[in-house]
Scaffold this active site. Sequence first.
Site, PDB file in Angstrom:
ATOM      1  N   ASN A 157      -7.086  -1.063   6.055  1.00 16.16           N
ATOM      2  CA  ASN A 157      -6.743  -1.843   7.236  1.00 16.16           C
ATOM      3  C   ASN A 157      -5.249  -2.129   7.357  1.00 16.16           C
ATOM      4  O   ASN A 157      -4.747  -2.281   8.466  1.00 16.16           O
ATOM      5  CB  ASN A 157      -7.505  -3.173   7.210  1.00 16.16           C
ATOM      6  CG  ASN A 157      -6.995  -4.146   8.256  1.00 16.16           C
ATOM      7  OD1 ASN A 157      -7.274  -4.015   9.445  1.00 16.16           O
ATOM      8  ND2 ASN A 157      -6.207  -5.124   7.817  1.00 16.16           N
ATOM      9  N   TYR A 175       3.833   4.482  15.694  1.00 12.08           N
ATOM     10  CA  TYR A 175       2.546   3.843  15.399  1.00 12.08           C
ATOM     11  C   TYR A 175       1.396   4.753  15.811  1.00 12.08           C
ATOM     12  O   TYR A 175       0.447   4.971  15.042  1.00 12.08           O
ATOM     13  CB  TYR A 175       2.463   2.514  16.158  1.00 12.08           C
ATOM     14  CG  TYR A 175       1.171   1.758  15.945  1.00 12.08           C
ATOM     15  CD1 TYR A 175       0.934   1.082  14.754  1.00 12.08           C
ATOM     16  CD2 TYR A 175       0.200   1.718  16.942  1.00 12.08           C
ATOM     17  CE1 TYR A 175      -0.244   0.376  14.564  1.00 12.08           C
ATOM     18  CE2 TYR A 175      -0.983   1.016  16.759  1.00 12.08           C
ATOM     19  CZ  TYR A 175      -1.197   0.342  15.571  1.00 12.08           C
ATOM     20  OH  TYR A 175      -2.371  -0.341  15.375  1.00 12.08           O
ATOM     21  N   VAL A 206       0.817  -1.216   0.000  1.00 17.88           N
ATOM     22  CA  VAL A 206       0.000   0.000   0.000  1.00 17.88           C
ATOM     23  C   VAL A 206       0.847   1.260   0.000  1.00 17.88           C
ATOM     24  O   VAL A 206       0.363   2.344  -0.355  1.00 17.88           O
ATOM     25  CB  VAL A 206      -0.982   0.028   1.198  1.00 17.88           C
ATOM     26  CG1 VAL A 206      -2.011  -1.087   1.075  1.00 17.88           C
ATOM     27  CG2 VAL A 206      -0.245  -0.025   2.531  1.00 17.88           C
ATOM     28  N   LYS A 251      -1.563   6.494  13.459  1.00 15.92           N
ATOM     29  CA  LYS A 251      -2.976   6.202  13.681  1.00 15.92           C
ATOM     30  C   LYS A 251      -3.760   7.471  14.032  1.00 15.92           C
ATOM     31  O   LYS A 251      -4.947   7.584  13.710  1.00 15.92           O
ATOM     32  CB  LYS A 251      -3.133   5.149  14.783  1.00 15.92           C
ATOM     33  CG  LYS A 251      -2.642   3.765  14.349  1.00 15.92           C
ATOM     34  CD  LYS A 251      -3.340   3.298  13.083  1.00 15.92           C
ATOM     35  CE  LYS A 251      -2.957   1.890  12.681  1.00 15.92           C
ATOM     36  NZ  LYS A 251      -3.666   1.432  11.472  1.00 15.92           N
TER      37      LYS A 251
END
Length: 244
Positions: A87, A152, A61, A156
Amino acid sequence: MRKSALVTGASRGIGRAVAAALAREGWPVCVNYLERRDAAEALVRDLRAQGRAAVALQADVADRAAVEAMVRAASEELGPVELLVNNAGISRQGLFQDLDDETWERLLAVNLTGPRNAVRAVLPHMLGEKRGCIVSISSIWGLRGGSCETAYAVTKAGVIGLTRSLALELAPSGIRVNCVAPGCVETDMVRALGEETRTMLAEETPLGRLGKPEEIAEAVAFLASEKAAFITGQVLTADGGFIV
């Protein structure tokens, strides 16, 4: 016109459960994977055995050209992508000062640029038809921050910002954009933390257990359905009460 759903990172964990749930709802599903071709193709075989339309397509991706090629292939085989589930994601644990540039950049590329690439690829059709749905998977760490998971958590949080901004921008075109922020879920990513940490996380969750991928998948399926036709720009937290 026939339409399809694309789920990135769908060979295992939450993505796999999402693909299965959407297939049960009648969506032809493109199962995207990066490395686990065996798992992705096994899922497609299972779905086809149930009479569902499905295809497994490989793409990183983070690679915009690869994502665009995947969307073209999915559209040709299953119908135009009118439901995108972002996802695919990776995480790394460690102290912020020990985080090297390569790891930082890879997390940003997969977790944040990846959804951007996927949205860019599916958007021309959605805009032309003035309909479509985008659901991205964030995390509770994107809402509250995560010690030793700074990169991370940053990515997010970025997914949440992307969701809210796109929801405003695309609403006049009839395209809904929402986000699910899972808590601690029984996936390979959480299992990698070790049994002691998993037990601690379960104890910190008010419901007293870790979530199941299928429970997150049901939240995604709801946001993708007509039952959520008046819902856009929202972050649905599915965490057993972890950050209440």
